[in-house]
Structure formats: structure tokens, C-alpha cells
Design a protein around this motif. Structure first.
Motif, PDB file in Angstrom:
ATOM      1  N   ARG A 128       0.794  -1.228   0.000  1.00  0.00           N
ATOM      2  CA  ARG A 128       0.000   0.000   0.000  1.00  0.00           C
ATOM      3  C   ARG A 128       0.826   1.278   0.000  1.00  0.00           C
ATOM      4  O   ARG A 128       0.306   2.367  -0.218  1.00  0.00           O
ATOM      5  N   GLY A 129       2.113   1.166   0.271  1.00  0.00           N
ATOM      6  CA  GLY A 129       2.960   2.348   0.288  1.00  0.00           C
ATOM      7  C   GLY A 129       3.584   2.582   1.645  1.00  0.00           C
ATOM      8  O   GLY A 129       3.341   1.834   2.603  1.00  0.00           O
ATOM      9  N   PRO A 130       4.413   3.618   1.784  1.00  0.00           N
ATOM     10  CA  PRO A 130       5.045   3.904   3.075  1.00  0.00           C
ATOM     11  C   PRO A 130       3.993   4.083   4.164  1.00  0.00           C
ATOM     12  O   PRO A 130       3.040   4.848   4.003  1.00  0.00           O
ATOM     13  N   ASN A 131       4.154   3.348   5.262  1.00  0.00           N
ATOM     14  CA  ASN A 131       3.209   3.496   6.368  1.00  0.00           C
ATOM     15  C   ASN A 131       3.888   3.202   7.695  1.00  0.00           C
ATOM     16  O   ASN A 131       4.923   2.544   7.751  1.00  0.00           O
ATOM     17  N   GLN A 132       3.306   3.710   8.749  1.00  0.00           N
ATOM     18  CA  GLN A 132       3.846   3.571  10.103  1.00  0.00           C
ATOM     19  C   GLN A 132       2.764   3.027  11.037  1.00  0.00           C
ATOM     20  O   GLN A 132       1.581   3.293  10.832  1.00  0.00           O
ATOM     21  N   GLU A 147      -0.016   9.788  20.316  1.00  0.00           N
ATOM     22  CA  GLU A 147      -0.571   9.318  21.582  1.00  0.00           C
ATOM     23  C   GLU A 147      -2.084   9.111  21.493  1.00  0.00           C
ATOM     24  O   GLU A 147      -2.816   9.960  20.987  1.00  0.00           O
ATOM     25  N   GLY A 148      -2.535   7.945  21.960  1.00  0.00           N
ATOM     26  CA  GLY A 148      -3.958   7.650  22.006  1.00  0.00           C
ATOM     27  C   GLY A 148      -4.561   7.221  20.684  1.00  0.00           C
ATOM     28  O   GLY A 148      -5.782   7.030  20.597  1.00  0.00           O
ATOM     29  N   LYS A 149      -3.750   7.049  19.668  1.00  0.00           N
ATOM     30  CA  LYS A 149      -4.269   6.688  18.346  1.00  0.00           C
ATOM     31  C   LYS A 149      -3.888   5.249  17.983  1.00  0.00           C
ATOM     32  O   LYS A 149      -2.778   4.789  18.278  1.00  0.00           O
ATOM     33  N   LYS A 150      -4.815   4.564  17.348  1.00  0.00           N
ATOM     34  CA  LYS A 150      -4.565   3.235  16.808  1.00  0.00           C
ATOM     35  C   LYS A 150      -4.843   3.268  15.319  1.00  0.00           C
ATOM     36  O   LYS A 150      -5.906   3.701  14.892  1.00  0.00           O
ATOM     37  N   GLY A 151      -3.891   2.831  14.557  1.00  0.00           N
ATOM     38  CA  GLY A 151      -4.044   2.868  13.110  1.00  0.00           C
ATOM     39  C   GLY A 151      -2.697   2.959  12.442  1.00  0.00           C
ATOM     40  O   GLY A 151      -1.682   2.515  12.980  1.00  0.00           O
ATOM     41  N   LYS A 152      -2.669   3.564  11.263  1.00  0.00           N
ATOM     42  CA  LYS A 152      -1.456   3.669  10.475  1.00  0.00           C
ATOM     43  C   LYS A 152      -1.213   5.105  10.023  1.00  0.00           C
ATOM     44  O   LYS A 152      -2.151   5.831   9.666  1.00  0.00           O
ATOM     45  N   GLY A 153       0.071   5.499  10.032  1.00  0.00           N
ATOM     46  CA  GLY A 153       0.453   6.774   9.457  1.00  0.00           C
ATOM     47  C   GLY A 153       0.868   6.569   8.009  1.00  0.00           C
ATOM     48  O   GLY A 153       1.592   5.628   7.703  1.00  0.00           O
ATOM     49  N   PHE A 154       0.396   7.436   7.133  1.00  0.00           N
ATOM     50  CA  PHE A 154       0.736   7.359   5.705  1.00  0.00           C
ATOM     51  C   PHE A 154       1.473   8.642   5.316  1.00  0.00           C
ATOM     52  O   PHE A 154       0.843   9.646   4.967  1.00  0.00           O
ATOM     53  N   PRO A 155       2.819   8.633   5.358  1.00  0.00           N
ATOM     54  CA  PRO A 155       3.585   9.838   5.037  1.00  0.00           C
ATOM     55  C   PRO A 155       3.381  10.330   3.604  1.00  0.00           C
ATOM     56  O   PRO A 155       3.537  11.519   3.332  1.00  0.00           O
ATOM     57  N   VAL A 156       3.023   9.402   2.682  1.00  0.00           N
ATOM     58  CA  VAL A 156       2.805   9.783   1.280  1.00  0.00           C
ATOM     59  C   VAL A 156       1.466   9.193   0.836  1.00  0.00           C
ATOM     60  O   VAL A 156       1.414   8.190   0.112  1.00  0.00           O
ATOM     61  N   PRO A 157       0.342   9.772   1.245  1.00  0.00           N
ATOM     62  CA  PRO A 157      -0.964   9.183   0.935  1.00  0.00           C
ATOM     63  C   PRO A 157      -1.304   9.138  -0.549  1.00  0.00           C
ATOM     64  O   PRO A 157      -2.205   8.400  -0.952  1.00  0.00           O
ATOM     65  N   PRO A 207      -6.530   5.575   8.950  1.00  0.00           N
ATOM     66  CA  PRO A 207      -5.371   6.214   8.313  1.00  0.00           C
ATOM     67  C   PRO A 207      -5.122   7.636   8.830  1.00  0.00           C
ATOM     68  O   PRO A 207      -6.064   8.417   9.025  1.00  0.00           O
ATOM     69  N   TYR A 208      -3.861   7.949   9.066  1.00  0.00           N
ATOM     70  CA  TYR A 208      -3.436   9.296   9.453  1.00  0.00           C
ATOM     71  C   TYR A 208      -2.302   9.727   8.516  1.00  0.00           C
ATOM     72  O   TYR A 208      -1.821   8.936   7.698  1.00  0.00           O
ATOM     73  N   GLY A 209      -1.865  10.959   8.673  1.00  0.00           N
ATOM     74  CA  GLY A 209      -0.713  11.434   7.924  1.00  0.00           C
ATOM     75  C   GLY A 209       0.577  11.027   8.606  1.00  0.00           C
ATOM     76  O   GLY A 209       0.611  10.123   9.456  1.00  0.00           O
ATOM     77  N   ASN A 211       3.560  10.329  10.920  1.00  0.00           N
ATOM     78  CA  ASN A 211       3.688  10.163  12.383  1.00  0.00           C
ATOM     79  C   ASN A 211       2.340  10.120  13.094  1.00  0.00           C
ATOM     80  O   ASN A 211       2.250  10.395  14.299  1.00  0.00           O
ATOM     81  N   CYS A 212       1.282   9.793  12.342  1.00  0.00           N
ATOM     82  CA  CYS A 212      -0.078   9.688  12.900  1.00  0.00           C
ATOM     83  C   CYS A 212      -0.541  11.010  13.526  1.00  0.00           C
ATOM     84  O   CYS A 212      -1.343  11.019  14.466  1.00  0.00           O
ATOM     85  N   ALA A 213      -0.023  12.095  13.005  1.00  0.00           N
ATOM     86  CA  ALA A 213      -0.391  13.410  13.524  1.00  0.00           C
ATOM     87  C   ALA A 213      -1.734  13.865  12.943  1.00  0.00           C
ATOM     88  O   ALA A 213      -2.146  13.451  11.860  1.00  0.00           O
ATOM     89  N   GLY A 214      -2.410  14.741  13.686  1.00  0.00           N
ATOM     90  CA  GLY A 214      -3.626  15.370  13.190  1.00  0.00           C
ATOM     91  C   GLY A 214      -4.829  14.455  13.135  1.00  0.00           C
ATOM     92  O   GLY A 214      -4.875  13.402  13.770  1.00  0.00           O
ATOM     93  N   ASN A 215      -5.814  14.878  12.352  1.00  0.00           N
ATOM     94  CA  ASN A 215      -7.054  14.129  12.210  1.00  0.00           C
ATOM     95  C   ASN A 215      -6.896  12.982  11.211  1.00  0.00           C
ATOM     96  O   ASN A 215      -5.989  13.002  10.358  1.00  0.00           O
ATOM     97  N   PRO A 216      -7.768  11.983  11.283  1.00  0.00           N
ATOM     98  CA  PRO A 216      -7.680  10.861  10.337  1.00  0.00           C
ATOM     99  C   PRO A 216      -7.857  11.313   8.893  1.00  0.00           C
ATOM    100  O   PRO A 216      -8.563  12.284   8.611  1.00  0.00           O
TER     101      PRO A 216
END
Length: 565
Positions: A128-132, A147-157, A207-209, A211-216
Motif C-alpha cells: 500500500r505504500g510507506p506506512n507507520q 498518543e492515544g491513536k490506533k491505526g497507520k500513518g501514511f507519510p505519502v498518501p 489512516p493518518y498522515g 507520524n499519525c499526527a492530526g485528524n484521520p
């Protein structure tokens, strides 16, 4: 090689031939009147075919390659530019700021699947691409934004999963070669729309951006997470399996167009609006796959009549009693109907059970015993119409098996387990499926990294996710997934001898628990039919066009390789 290194190994495994290894010698021949596993099989002229001495032979590395070579639009994408600038700013490590939980811009992952196309050509596959992993970011203590988030960070969505065409270049007389990238073909919808790698619905990771920052980020009903690939004989089509739905897809090797995505019936309504045909034909029980553990292994019959797709892990909640210790994994069979070189459909036929090696077989992990949830089935490749090589892995170890889906393999659709996960729960990692009147596909051990000389020294770790039997059955390629630099640096390729034939009828002294570890079907070992490779009608030269280099360093490296030839 370790996390953060520039190059990563995928593994070529040579079959049957005896390789001289310090302190190793062929095991003695043992007769087996019952027709079961023999200690060392013989050729017709009496020579020993099985050395029982697997060893690393050579490696192939993929040079640093920018993501915009895989997806050209990333050259102007803001998120991709930010990752590129951060990667290039770190002169000692490709990870931005030296953070190993961030992907490297120049380390694309092309080893989620692999297949031979003949004439020295291979097709690889990105996922699926770069993810964290958000929880990994929290555990590191460096990313409070997760903090407090469960999911994946997508640096290049904006990344699109892609087919990767390449060759292996062997340096004259050397033990190290290169993965020679030729072309990427991104997956697209019916009208050429880009297909993303973002999750489909809330059944998947949020999905997040970066480092899983911000809103989904928004879900994408058309997103896919490809994990294995194989050609359909006599066509210009490929079959690709993926993890989200999970699904089996027919894809054009020429354009990357998804011709059709076959999904569990209960999942299809949630994928309305996908930019390609979605066919609700698979049993709904497969929708109970664990997150990130959907279809991972694929075998297309050399006859082109059918395929087998296998999940990565058992169905059901991995924390539930019985299910958390289960090692029973399901696969399915689909028939293939070819209409033309560019058109084919699939029809679901049946589902079956496979028993993964139990925790006792995994001797190399630092933490013992290995948890059942750490055992994964990660790749497959056909060696006959109803036989394939299956790759199993767990921490610090990889194993290869011959799998035969025989006439007596139970069709789970004809049992009380067809639409639920009670088979997984009732076996629970402690009971054989046969105790519940279910005959699983037969498995025989072919290779174990724990018994392979030079495996650890070559830096080849357990994250191998592609397997190809090559060179008329004399070599097997194991291809690593480097998670875009997060896991193991760059994609590469290593060579080892199996030390025994592909029929799996040889037992070696180093085998765990006798012939082939825990949960492996024992008994007779009938003579195996000759090896058959799934042949492709894809004209790779036309797909690739004129090979060209990119950038000064890539051009220099290719000229040097050509000069060495």
C-alpha cells in the motif's frame, strides 16, 4: 544488515545441488519401506541428490531509487517532497532525522510479491505504500502526536501500489549482484484513475498522515494493499491478492488496470463507488480476517485453469480463547476463465485448511516460545497444478514447504466450519485438524533458514514476502519486503541451496521434530510430477520499452555493470 542500513536482502535459493560447506557432509541414505520421508534420496544412477547442507550463495541488491521513479506524480506532491527533503537532509542515514520509524524516500519496497515472467524478467509488487504503526510511534517515546491513536500513518498518501518489472544482474565472478529496476506500472481503475493504498472502511486501520499526527485521513473504497502476484498463462494478465477486503484481483500487466476485484460477499456493499468492478463472490467468513493479515500467498496453476490464495494468519480475533493460539490458516481455490489475452474472470470453487508450523518449530527467535500470532504465511509459487511452495516466517526465521492440495483435502464448504471460525478455535494450536474430521492440505519441509550456513552472516532476516521457483526448478528466489526502509533498509536478493529436492521426500538431521516440524502432515511420499512453472505470455520488453537510467549515480552504476559483463 540491520534496520537503517541502505541495502536489504531477498533470497535466491538453489534446489537439490550439493554445496560444499565447512563441517557439513551429506547424510547417509536410509530406506523407507512405507514410502515415507527418506533421509537422502538418490538419482537413477545412484548419486545422492540431497546434501542436507543448505547454504547462502549470492545476493542481489536494489540501488537507492526515489519514490517518484515508481509514481512519477510524486515529484510534485507536497507530502512526498517533504519526505524527500527530510531524507536527503540526513547525510548518514536515509531516515529523516535518523528516525527509524520514518520511511526512506529512496528505498521503495518492491518485495511484497514476486513472479517469474521468463527470459530473466521478474515482476515485483509494492504494497500500500510507506506506512507507520501508530502504536510503535507511541512506544518509541519520540512521537507524542501519535498518543492515544490506533491505526497507520501514511507519510505519502498519494502513493499508488505498483507492479515492478526488473532483472537480476550478476556481477562476473562475484557473490553480490543487483536488482536492475526497469519499469513501474501503478495500479489504476477502469478509466485510468489512480488507485491508492489507503484503507477501505473502518474494518481496516484508521489512516493518518505522517507520524499519525492530526485528524484521520479519509477512507478510500478503491484502495488496495497488494501482497502477492502471479501471471495467468497465455494472457497479458496477472492475478494479485491483497489484504484489506481481503480480495483476489485480475490486473493488466500492461496498463495496471484492475479488471476485477473479487471480495467476500459481506464486504462488497461497503466498497460501492470503487473505480473498478467489485465482484461479491467469496465466502463471507473470509471477511473475518485479522487486520493486516488478509490474502498474502498466491499460486496460479501452470495449466491456467485455477488458482490458490492463502491468508497470512488464522481467521478471527487474535485475543480470543483458542484463536490466539491457533495455527490453522485457510486458503481458497478459484477457477480461471480466459476470454482473451486481456480479459479473464474468476469463479470461487472451494476453501481448505492449512496447518502452519507450531511454536516449537521456531527455534531462532530471541523470545521463546514464539507466540502463534507471530507465525505468518507470507508467499507462495506454483510448482504444479495442485502443488506450490509456501513461505512461512516468524521472528528471526524463515521456512519453505511443499504444499499439495490433494483429492482428499477437505472442502470446508461441505462442513460445519464453512461460515464460522470454530475450526480455528477448536484446534487452538494443540489439536490436529484431522481430529475434527478435516484433512488439511499436505505439507513437507523443503528448507529452514535455521539450518542454512551463512544466513545470519548475509544479513537475511525473516521479513521475506516473495518466493519464485526459477531456473527449471533449480533455484528459488526469496524476496524481502523492506517496508520502504522502515524495516530493513533497501530491497535486495540472497542465494542459498535448499539441500534437498522439491518433492519434499527427504528428511534431514537438522529438521525440527523429525521430518518437518510441528503440525505437518506425515505419511506416504508419492513420486512427485515434474516441476512446472506458470508461464507468462507477457512481452516484458514491450511493457518496459527502452530501458533508461535515472540520475547520475544510477546511470554510472548501470554502465559499470554493463562494462563488467
Amino acid at each position: 544488515m540491520r534496520r537503517g542500513t541502505l541495502y536489504r536482502l531477498a533470497t535466491a535459493v538453489v534446489v537439490g545441488s550439493a554445496v560444499a560447506t565447512a563441517g557439513a557432509s551429506p547424510s547417509p541414505v536410509a530406506s523407507n519401506a512405507s514410502g515415507g520421508l527418506s533421509v537422502a534420496s538418490l538419482t537413477r544412477d545412484g548419486r545422492t541428490r540431497a546434501s542436507c547442507a543448505p547454504a547462502v550463495e549470492e545476493t542481489f541488491a536494489m540501488a537507492p531509487t526515489p519514490l517518484h521513479i515508481i509514481n512519477e506524480w510524486l515529484a510534485t506532491d507536497a507530502a512526498a517532497i517533504a519526505l524527500r527533503n527530510a531524507s536527503e537532509a540526513n547525510l548518514t542515514d536515509c531516515h529523516p532525522g535518523g528516525d527509524e520509524l520514518l520511511p526512506c524516500y529512496n528505498a521503495p519496497a518492491i518485495g511484497s510479491g514476486a513472479a517469474s515472467l521468463g527470459h530473466g524478467w521478474y515482476v515485483g509488487l509494492t504494497d500500500r505504500g510507506p506506512n507507520q504503526d501508530c502504536e510503535d510511534l507511541v512506544d518509541s517515546g519520540r512521537h507524542p502526536e501519535a498518543e492515544g491513536k490506533k491505526g497507520k500513518g501514511f507519510p505519502v498518501p498519494a502513493f499508488s501500489p505498483s507492479l515492478i518489472f526488473y532483472k537480476l544482474h550478476r556481477r562476473d565472478g562475484g557473490r553480490q549482484g543487483s536488482v536492475r529496476f526497469a519499469k513501474a506500472v501503478p495500479l489504476t481503475g477502469s478509466n485510468g484513475q489512480r488507485v491508492s493504498g489507503l484503507p477501505n472502511t473502518d474494518r481496516d486501520d484508521t489512516p493518518y498522515g505522517t507520524n499519525c499526527a492530526g485528524n484521520p485521513l479519509p477512507y478510500d473504497v478503491g484502495g488496495v494493499d497488494p501482497e502477492d502476484v502471479a501471471p495467468i498463462p497465455h494472457t497479458r494478465l496477472l492475478v494479485v491478492v491483497e489484504e484489506y477486503a481481503p480480495s483476489v484481483m485480475v490486473v493488466s500487466a500492461v496498463s495496471g488496470t484492475i479488471v476485477g476485484r473479487y471480495v467476500p460477499k459481506s464486504v462488497a456493499p461497503g466498497l460501492k463507488g470503487a473505480p473498478y468492478p467489485v465482484i461479491p463472490s467469496l465466502p463471507s467468513v473470509f471477511a473475518d480476517r485479522r487486520k493486516n493479515r488478509g490474502f498474502e500467498s498466491l499460486s496460479v496453476a501452470p495449466s491456467g485453469t485455477h488458482l490458490y490464495a492463502v491468508l497470512q494468519s488464522p481467521l478471527g480475533d487474535k485475543k480470543a480463547p483458542g484463536l490466539k493460539t491457533s495455527t490453522l490458516v485457510r486458503g481458497l481455490k478459484m477457477s480461471i476463465h480466459v476470454k482473451s489475452r486481456d480479459a479473464a474472470t474468476l469463479t470461487y470453487e472451494s476453501q481448505f485448511a492449512l496447518e502452519a508450523s507450531g511454536p516449537a518449530a521456531w527455534t531462532e527467535a530471541k523470545k521463546q516460545p514464539v507466540k502463534a500470532t507471530k507465525i505468518k504465511l507470507s508467499a507462495a509459487t506454483a510448482i504444479g497444478d495442485h502443488s506450490f511452495v509456501l513461505l512461512e516466517r516468524a521472528p528471526e526465521q524463515v521456512r519453505l514447504f511443499r504444499v499439495d492440495v490433494a483429492a482428499d483435502t477437505t472442502n470446508l464448504d461441505d462442513t460445519a466450519y464453512a461460515a464460522n471460525t470454530s475450526l480455528e478455535a477448536e484446534t487452538g494450536g494443540t489439536r490436529r485438524a484431522t481430529a475434527l474430521n478435516v484433512t488439511p492440505a499436505q505439507k513437507r519441509l523443503l528448507w529452514d533458514s535455521a539450518a542454512t550456513a551463512g544466513w545470519a552472516e548475509a544479513g537475511a532476516v525473516e521479513q521475506q514476502e516473495g518466493v519464485v521457483v526459477d531456473h527449471k526448478g533449480k533455484r528459488v528466489l526469496l524476496v524481502s519486503d523492506n517496508d520502504f526502509g522502515i524495516e530493513d533498509g533497501s530491497t535486495v536478493v540472497t542465494a542459498v541451496t535448499l539441500g534437498r529436492p522439491l518433492d519434499g521426500c527427504t528428511a534431514c538431521p537438522s529438521d525440527v521434530s523429525g521430518a518437518a516440524g510441528v503440525n505437518v502432515t506425515p505419511g506416504s511420499c508419492p513420486r512427485a510430477p515434474p516441476f512446472k512453472r506458470t508461464k507468462s505470455a507477457i512481452n516484458v520488453k514491450k511493457v518496459v520499452g527502452k530501458e533508461s537510467c535515472w540520475g547520475v549515480f544510477d546511470c554510472m552504476a548501470r554502465r559499470k555493470e554493463d562494462d563488467d559483463d
